[in-house]
Design a protein around this motif. Structure first.
Motif, PDB file in Angstrom:
ATOM      1  N   UNK A 131      39.945  36.997  34.397  1.00 52.82           N
ATOM      2  CA  UNK A 131      40.009  35.853  35.297  1.00 52.82           C
ATOM      3  C   UNK A 131      40.182  34.594  34.465  1.00 52.82           C
ATOM      4  N   UNK A 132      41.239  33.840  34.745  1.00 54.23           N
ATOM      5  CA  UNK A 132      41.420  32.513  34.161  1.00 54.23           C
ATOM      6  C   UNK A 132      41.296  31.495  35.285  1.00 54.23           C
ATOM      7  N   UNK A 133      40.442  30.504  35.114  1.00 54.99           N
ATOM      8  CA  UNK A 133      40.266  29.433  36.095  1.00 54.99           C
ATOM      9  C   UNK A 133      40.607  28.103  35.432  1.00 54.99           C
ATOM     10  N   UNK A 134      41.405  27.329  36.123  1.00 55.45           N
ATOM     11  CA  UNK A 134      41.876  26.041  35.608  1.00 55.45           C
ATOM     12  C   UNK A 134      41.374  24.944  36.543  1.00 55.45           C
ATOM     13  N   UNK A 177      25.041  34.352  37.803  1.00 60.15           N
ATOM     14  CA  UNK A 177      25.317  35.224  38.931  1.00 60.15           C
ATOM     15  C   UNK A 177      25.794  36.611  38.520  1.00 60.15           C
ATOM     16  N   UNK A 178      26.623  36.689  37.479  1.00 58.59           N
ATOM     17  CA  UNK A 178      27.328  37.940  37.189  1.00 58.59           C
ATOM     18  C   UNK A 178      27.166  38.415  35.754  1.00 58.59           C
ATOM     19  N   UNK A 179      26.189  37.920  35.029  1.00 65.93           N
ATOM     20  CA  UNK A 179      26.101  38.136  33.584  1.00 65.93           C
ATOM     21  C   UNK A 179      26.197  39.605  33.183  1.00 65.93           C
ATOM     22  N   UNK A 180      25.522  40.505  33.899  1.00 67.28           N
ATOM     23  CA  UNK A 180      25.538  41.915  33.513  1.00 67.28           C
ATOM     24  C   UNK A 180      26.905  42.554  33.737  1.00 67.28           C
ATOM     25  N   UNK A 183      34.489  44.883  41.515  1.00 69.27           N
ATOM     26  CA  UNK A 183      33.692  44.032  42.399  1.00 69.27           C
ATOM     27  C   UNK A 183      33.332  42.721  41.705  1.00 69.27           C
ATOM     28  N   UNK A 184      32.914  42.802  40.452  1.00 75.29           N
ATOM     29  CA  UNK A 184      32.592  41.588  39.700  1.00 75.29           C
ATOM     30  C   UNK A 184      33.813  40.694  39.557  1.00 75.29           C
ATOM     31  N   UNK A 185      34.981  41.300  39.309  1.00 79.52           N
ATOM     32  CA  UNK A 185      36.209  40.515  39.178  1.00 79.52           C
ATOM     33  C   UNK A 185      36.522  39.771  40.468  1.00 79.52           C
ATOM     34  N   UNK A 186      36.481  40.476  41.586  1.00 72.34           N
ATOM     35  CA  UNK A 186      36.797  39.853  42.872  1.00 72.34           C
ATOM     36  C   UNK A 186      35.790  38.770  43.216  1.00 72.34           C
ATOM     37  N   UNK A 187      34.502  39.068  43.063  1.00 72.24           N
ATOM     38  CA  UNK A 187      33.480  38.088  43.431  1.00 72.24           C
ATOM     39  C   UNK A 187      33.513  36.866  42.510  1.00 72.24           C
ATOM     40  N   UNK A 188      33.869  37.063  41.240  1.00 77.55           N
ATOM     41  CA  UNK A 188      34.022  35.927  40.336  1.00 77.55           C
ATOM     42  C   UNK A 188      35.128  35.004  40.831  1.00 77.55           C
ATOM     43  N   UNK A 229      38.659  45.214  49.506  1.00 74.51           N
ATOM     44  CA  UNK A 229      39.477  44.628  48.441  1.00 74.51           C
ATOM     45  C   UNK A 229      39.003  45.070  47.062  1.00 74.51           C
ATOM     46  N   UNK A 230      37.698  45.155  46.872  1.00 72.22           N
ATOM     47  CA  UNK A 230      37.180  45.616  45.583  1.00 72.22           C
ATOM     48  C   UNK A 230      37.600  47.060  45.323  1.00 72.22           C
ATOM     49  N   UNK A 231      37.606  47.883  46.364  1.00 74.26           N
ATOM     50  CA  UNK A 231      38.042  49.268  46.212  1.00 74.26           C
ATOM     51  C   UNK A 231      39.529  49.343  45.863  1.00 74.26           C
ATOM     52  N   UNK A 232      40.334  48.522  46.540  1.00 73.45           N
ATOM     53  CA  UNK A 232      41.766  48.492  46.243  1.00 73.45           C
ATOM     54  C   UNK A 232      42.022  47.972  44.828  1.00 73.45           C
ATOM     55  N   UNK A 233      41.234  46.999  44.409  1.00 72.70           N
ATOM     56  CA  UNK A 233      41.381  46.456  43.056  1.00 72.70           C
ATOM     57  C   UNK A 233      41.026  47.512  42.014  1.00 72.70           C
ATOM     58  N   UNK A 234      39.977  48.285  42.280  1.00 69.58           N
ATOM     59  CA  UNK A 234      39.606  49.365  41.365  1.00 69.58           C
ATOM     60  C   UNK A 234      40.713  50.417  41.297  1.00 69.58           C
TER      61      UNK A 234
END
Length: 223
Positions: A17-20, A41-44, A66-71, A202-207
């Motif tokens: 994930x890149x955020x600008x 929130x997502x450290x682990x 899931x972590x990627x999507x929620x981030x 969406x998390x399932x599709x991303x996986x």
């Protein structure tokens, strides 16, 4: 299974994930606060800690869909960010910091953040190799979710946050000092159940998309 790249270096499939920060030249620096929030929130879920990689940019990496999507969704909740999500391989072994990490996942994320700058909902998803078309389709579904969330009121977000912390609607009603009936009406108005179901899908599709990239990498490594 960890596939090998054609040059013999080991790789692993991750989401980058890149955020600008938008309008950073006329705004306060929001990167430090965003990094602290993500780590809390997502450290682990991050094998390497998210870091500032440029003056107004941050990067995060995870092997968990899931972590990627929620981030991405968490960052996009604020109007100050555009987000690119890249799916692909990262060179192993991992370095000490994300700024030294390399691989197709980072190339995909860079292309995604550049595309996100031209998209109205400030988000783009790009997959390496044969997964490119599916990543574009997944990005369209993420756009639908973002459009749905853009209509939420402050009250809807408030209830969403409480429910995401594990409270029941009855607990949330007590915390908000409103009736259970009012809480239920607020949840229906925001479509909170639809949102939760959509995020799981969406998390399932991303996986699944990550697995497609991995299959491509395995085939490439065997060639």
């Amino acid at each position: 299974m960890i596939p090998s790249s054609p040059d013999g270096c080991e790789e692993n499939i991750v989401f980058v994930i890149i955020a600008d920060q938008i309008g950073s030249s006329t705004d306060t620096d929001r990167v430090a606060g965003a990094l602290a929030d993500l780590r809390r929130r997502f450290d682990t879920g991050y094998p390497l800690a998210p870091e500032r990689t440029a003056g107004d940019e941050l990067q995060a990496m995870t092997d968990d869909a899931t972590t990627a999507l929620e981030t991405a969704l968490h960052l996009l909740r604020a109007p100050h960010w555009r987000v690119g999500l890249g799916i692909g391989a990262v060179r192993q072994p991992l370095p000490d910091g994300i700024r030294e990490a390399t691989g197709p996942a980072f190339v995909s994320a860079r292309a995604a953040i550049e595309l996100a700058a031209r998209r109205p909902l400030r988000c783009a998803t790009i997959g390496a190799g044969a997964a490119g078309a599916r990543a574009e389709q997944l990005g369209a579904l993420i756009d639908l979710l973002l459009a749905h969330r853009s209509r939420w009121s402050a009250a809807g977000w408030q209830l969403h946050d409480l429910l995401e912390r594990g409270l029941t609607q009855a607990d949330a009603a007590e915390r908000l000092d409103i009736t259970p009936q009012a809480t239920s009406k607020r949840a229906r108005a925001a479509g909170l159940r639809i949102d939760a179901d959509a995020r799981r899908a969406l998390a399932s599709l991303l996986a699944d998309l990550g697995a497609t990239v991995e299959g491509t990498a395995v085939e490439g490594g065997a060639a």
